[in-house]
Design a protein around this motif. Structure first.
Motif, mmCIF file in Angstrom:
data_model
loop_
_atom_site.group_PDB
_atom_site.id
_atom_site.type_symbol
_atom_site.label_atom_id
_atom_site.label_comp_id
_atom_site.label_asym_id
_atom_site.label_seq_id
_atom_site.Cartn_x
_atom_site.Cartn_y
_atom_site.Cartn_z
ATOM 1 N N ASN A 1 -24.357 -88.935 -26.429
ATOM 2 C CA ASN A 1 -23.281 -89.857 -26.835
ATOM 3 C C ASN A 1 -22.010 -89.127 -27.264
ATOM 4 O O ASN A 1 -21.126 -89.725 -27.873
ATOM 5 C CB ASN A 1 -23.775 -90.748 -27.975
ATOM 6 C CG ASN A 1 -24.922 -91.644 -27.538
ATOM 7 O OD1 ASN A 1 -24.917 -92.152 -26.421
ATOM 8 N ND2 ASN A 1 -25.908 -91.815 -28.401
ATOM 9 N N LYS A 2 -21.924 -87.831 -26.974
ATOM 10 C CA LYS A 2 -20.729 -87.058 -27.320
ATOM 11 C C LYS A 2 -19.850 -86.891 -26.081
ATOM 12 O O LYS A 2 -20.330 -86.484 -25.025
ATOM 13 C CB LYS A 2 -21.117 -85.683 -27.876
ATOM 14 C CG LYS A 2 -21.431 -85.706 -29.361
ATOM 15 C CD LYS A 2 -21.026 -84.400 -29.998
ATOM 16 C CE LYS A 2 -21.077 -84.470 -31.505
ATOM 17 N NZ LYS A 2 -20.565 -83.243 -32.140
ATOM 18 N N GLN A 3 -18.574 -87.184 -26.255
ATOM 19 C CA GLN A 3 -17.661 -87.116 -25.116
ATOM 20 C C GLN A 3 -17.543 -85.701 -24.573
ATOM 21 O O GLN A 3 -17.446 -85.490 -23.368
ATOM 22 C CB GLN A 3 -16.286 -87.642 -25.545
ATOM 23 C CG GLN A 3 -15.325 -87.804 -24.377
ATOM 24 C CD GLN A 3 -14.051 -88.496 -24.801
ATOM 25 O OE1 GLN A 3 -13.877 -88.831 -25.962
ATOM 26 N NE2 GLN A 3 -13.146 -88.705 -23.854
ATOM 27 N N GLU A 4 -17.514 -84.709 -25.449
ATOM 28 C CA GLU A 4 -17.410 -83.322 -25.029
ATOM 29 C C GLU A 4 -18.709 -82.560 -25.306
ATOM 30 O O GLU A 4 -18.704 -81.384 -25.663
ATOM 31 C CB GLU A 4 -16.233 -82.643 -25.744
ATOM 32 C CG GLU A 4 -14.896 -83.280 -25.402
ATOM 33 C CD GLU A 4 -13.739 -82.581 -26.083
ATOM 34 O OE1 GLU A 4 -13.987 -81.633 -26.857
ATOM 35 O OE2 GLU A 4 -12.590 -82.972 -25.845
ATOM 36 N N GLY A 5 -19.815 -83.245 -25.150
ATOM 37 C CA GLY A 5 -21.105 -82.618 -25.395
ATOM 38 C C GLY A 5 -21.413 -81.538 -24.369
ATOM 39 O O GLY A 5 -21.099 -81.691 -23.180
ATOM 40 N N ALA A 6 -22.005 -80.449 -24.817
ATOM 41 C CA ALA A 6 -22.325 -79.340 -23.914
ATOM 42 C C ALA A 6 -23.630 -78.693 -24.352
ATOM 43 O O ALA A 6 -23.945 -78.633 -25.540
ATOM 44 C CB ALA A 6 -21.192 -78.309 -23.914
ATOM 45 N N VAL A 7 -24.370 -78.198 -23.359
ATOM 46 C CA VAL A 7 -25.628 -77.496 -23.613
ATOM 47 C C VAL A 7 -25.536 -76.117 -22.970
ATOM 48 O O VAL A 7 -25.178 -75.987 -21.790
ATOM 49 C CB VAL A 7 -26.833 -78.266 -23.041
ATOM 50 C CG1 VAL A 7 -28.123 -77.476 -23.266
ATOM 51 C CG2 VAL A 7 -26.936 -79.642 -23.685
ATOM 52 N N HIS A 8 -25.853 -75.087 -23.754
ATOM 53 C CA HIS A 8 -25.791 -73.711 -23.274
ATOM 54 C C HIS A 8 -27.181 -73.072 -23.353
ATOM 55 O O HIS A 8 -27.909 -73.287 -24.319
ATOM 56 C CB HIS A 8 -24.816 -72.886 -24.119
ATOM 57 C CG HIS A 8 -23.402 -73.390 -24.065
ATOM 58 N ND1 HIS A 8 -22.455 -72.885 -23.205
ATOM 59 C CD2 HIS A 8 -22.781 -74.368 -24.775
ATOM 60 C CE1 HIS A 8 -21.318 -73.517 -23.374
ATOM 61 N NE2 HIS A 8 -21.484 -74.425 -24.327
#
Length: 451
Positions: A356-363
């Motif tokens: 639900n995060k607009q700028e969500g990212a997974v590294h």
């Protein structure tokens, strides 16, 4: 957020109670109470009936005047201990508040406000109740227990036999007890006060005992649930093993038919297809062996692990996993299928956290030290509350509508590979899950030495 709101509410209630305790002595002067009229009436008429009425009134007045201070200190100590997660502060803070306010009130008020034995015992009561193993109890239950203790001690203040020990030495209580001795009513007063005090203390003991029984019952219930989940997990795992084992038969048939096609057909394009099918069958057989034989280990390049994670987790998905690796890709001595599944579990959790995060990212970061390889799955999602960090590895614990076995499985797999897990998180900001595994050469040498 709810925890912060609860702590603020506790602070607010504590502050209100303490303000009331400071203001009341100025508003409720004893010289203006009908209580003194009852005392003088007993002296003038030589009757004990007014004295009998005066005793509960003294206990009531003491309760109204002094109980808010102890309850307020109780609340503030509880709030600070919850905010700082330090249980001992719930005992120390109230004691400091009570002693400080008693000293200040004695200095600034014209009326006597001494720190008597009774007040010291009340302060000790707050400390003992908070130090007892009652963190599981709701705050209202602890306050109720202290009120019982407070009333029991106030009635003991009316016992003339205890006056030499410093109980009931304040002006009004002392005058009432002196009158009781003049009228030879002190024996009845003592028995009556002791009986009420013992009843209240007995009720307090029952309350504490029932609280402990409730805690024990909850612990046993949690243990039973843990056992049930373990059994369900074992049964489910056994069923999966049977199912995976049964897959070998159709795979063998498919492999035989592919070999037959290669013998019958000379078409190069079809042969290329059959080669792809054979590679897929070989990969599936390898995965089946890894699942069936949990302790099976082989040397696997880190790059192969990452390629498998990408193909299995991201194939057909629009989600973007940012992978960063070190220049060298060492070998690991592992059960590849289980390690890949553990990484995918962490990645799935990370994508859910940023959903639900607009700028969500997974590294996914891969780094190495002299003897270890570190896999870090980092997201900028909702984070994990600090109070949950120790619980997330437990089977059955989940903040979502799930069985709560994902992270428990991950930890089990990593520890079976002689690795370890680390987690850092800040609620509303980020979560970083790290898998640390020994390098392949080191682990292989240790296994050979054990063999």
């Amino acid at each position: 957020m709810k925890k912060k709101h609860d702590v603020l509410l506790i602070f607010l209630l504590g502050t209100i109670f303490i303000i009331i305790s400071i203001v009341l002595p100025f508003l409720l002067g004893l010289d203006h109470l009908a209580l003194l009229d009852a005392v003088w009436m007993s002296r003038l008429t030589q009757l004990t009936n007014p004295l009998m009425l005066a005793m509960p009134m003294v206990v009531f007045i003491d309760t109204v005047l002094f109980l808010p201070l102890y309850i307020g200190a109780f609340f503030i100590g509880e709030g600070i201990s919850r905010m700082l997660s330090a249980r001992w502060l719930s005992a120390v803070i109230p004691a400091l508040i009570i002693l400080t306010i008693n000293v200040v009130m004695e200095f600034y008020t014209a009326a006597s406000y001494p720190l008597t034995v009774s007040k010291i015992l009340l302060t000790v009561g707050v400390v003992i109740l908070q130090l007892m193993d009652q963190a599981f109890l709701p705050l209202r239950s602890k306050v109720f227990q202290f009120v019982l203790y407070f009333l029991a001690l106030n009635w003991l203040n009316m016992v003339t036999w205890l006056t030499p020990y410093g109980l009931g030495t304040e002006s009004l209580e002392a005058r009432l007890k002196n009158l009781a001795e003049v009228f030879s009513f002190d024996y009845g007063l003592n028995i009556f006060s002791i009986m009420i005090s013992l009843f209240l203390l007995f009720y307090l003991a029952i309350s504490i005992y029932l609280g402990r029984i409730k805690k024990q019952s909850e612990l046993e219930k949690n243990q039973a649930e843990h056992v049930r989940l373990k059994m369900a997990e074992a049964r489910s795992g056994q069923e999966v093993l049977f199912l995976v084992h049964d897959l070998k038969t159709p795979l063998t048939s498919i492999q035989g038919l592919v070999s037959l096609i290669e013998l019958k057909v000379d078409d190069k394009e079809i042969r290329s297809y059959t080669e792809i099918i054979e590679q897929s069958i070989s990969s599936m057989n390898e995965m089946i062996s890894d699942i069936l034989f949990e302790k099976m280990r082989r040397m696997v390049p880190v790059r192969e692990i990452l390629n498998t994670v990408e193909s299995e987790r991201l194939s057909g998905s629009h989600q973007k996993l940012h992978i960063r690796t070190s220049a060298q890709m060492p070998l690991l001595y592992i059960n590849k299928t289980r390690i890949v599944r553990a990484l995918i579990n962490l990645i799935n959790n990370a994508f859910e956290a940023v959903a639900n995060k607009q700028e969500g990212a997974v590294h996914l970061l891969v780094a190495e030290t002299k003897d270890e390889v570190h896999f870090s799955v980092i997201d900028n999602g909702i984070g994990i509350p600090q109070e949950h960090l120790d619980k997330i590895w437990s089977i059955g614990f989940s903040t979502k509508d799930s069985a709560g076995a994902g992270l428990a499985f991950v930890r089990q797999v990593i520890e079976a590979h002689h690795g370890r897990m680390e987690v850092r998180s800040k609620k509303g900001d980020f979560t970083a899950m790290k898998i640390i595994l020994p390098k392949g050469e080191k682990r292989l040498d240790e296994d050979l030495d054990c063999g």
